[in-house]
Design an enzyme around this catalytic site. Sequence first.
Site, short mmCIF file in Angstrom:
data_model
loop_
_atom_site.label_atom_id
_atom_site.label_comp_id
_atom_site.label_asym_id
_atom_site.label_seq_id
_atom_site.Cartn_x
_atom_site.Cartn_y
_atom_site.Cartn_z
N MET A 93 1.26 -1.18 -0.07
CA MET A 93 -0.16 -0.18 -0.04
C MET A 93 0.66 1.54 0.10
SD MET A 93 -3.00 -0.55 0.18
CE MET A 93 -3.96 0.78 1.15
N ASP A 150 -6.52 -9.31 8.89
CA ASP A 150 -5.01 -9.28 9.24
C ASP A 150 -4.06 -9.03 10.41
OD1 ASP A 150 -3.68 -10.02 6.84
OD2 ASP A 150 -3.45 -7.11 6.30
#
Length: 356
Positions: free
Chosen positions: A116, A228
């Site tokens: 990201m 996550d």
Amino acid sequence: MTASSDCLSDTELDALASSNTDQGPDPQWVAHLDTCTACQRRLAQLSSAFLAADVTELKEQSSKASALREVEQRLKRDRSEPVTAGPQWSEAELANIRAVLQSDFDAVEPIGRGGMGIVYRARQQSLQRLVAVKVLSPRLADEASARERFVREARSAAAIKHSNVVAIHAISADTFPPYIVMEYIRGHSLQEELDAGRKPTLENVIRMGRQLASALAAAHKQGVVHRDVKPGNILLDLDAKKVMLGDFGLAIGQHHSRLTHSGTIVGTPAFLAPEALQPELTVDHRADLFSLGAVLYALCAGQSPFQGDSLLATIRQVSAAEPRQLNACNPEVPAWLSEVVMKLLAKEPQHRYQSA
């Protein structure tokens, strides 16, 4: 709708999903999958959790024979690479990021990269403190979904006040690229420890397990499901000698924790709960507890409890295979600790511990 004689065989669909050939999938298979809803449905049934979003992505890239294998390799990297791994950034992109940060930061130094964005260590001039600044990749900054996930990460983490959660100081959502100002942790990820072949002592495993459970309890109290929890998102604070839970980019409220309508799997399959791999199911806080069990297993055994040589194989293991008893993998693990971890790894959420 039933499969016609022109449809792909189960063997071909299985090979297409696992993408385990050196040359990549047959372009004719990809082209057929692009137009045949029957084969798309059969492919999803074969894997029990095929990523609908990735099917869409592959349709858009059906002219590339290697598209399926690229999806497989990307997810495999997410399972195994340390947090410092990441995309190659152009000098122009890096220069743009440095220019944005110079408004309030100096001594900017990159310390980690991911899919990201990039994380910098910097001194914040206005408050004269050392911070970590996470910057969204310029290649993603124009995508509304990526920006939304980035902002959600900051807001989810900022709502949790806990000594084992990386603190969020501020977010700049309107700059290009946007960035998050976070607590600076001098250390590295648990994934890097595992990659280096270093296993913590049992005393340290228990200590880290307690800290992570406490951090998750604080998150769940705020209605936040992390989704996550994995070694790459857990930092070892070398100064305070504790673990810090970070990267809330996939976090979502418990009342809105169903997977997206497209059936996208979010997170890293080897550390995901079985229900997180089934698009029709709702994921709640107990999915984080399964992931915690997988992390503790990896710390004790040196590897994830679910080891597949492809995305499909890993998903099948998580969904159906019982991992080897922890104290059978590591005889030094006492029976009581093995029982705790194995209960966390129960396939059905109601058979796990019900709260962190």
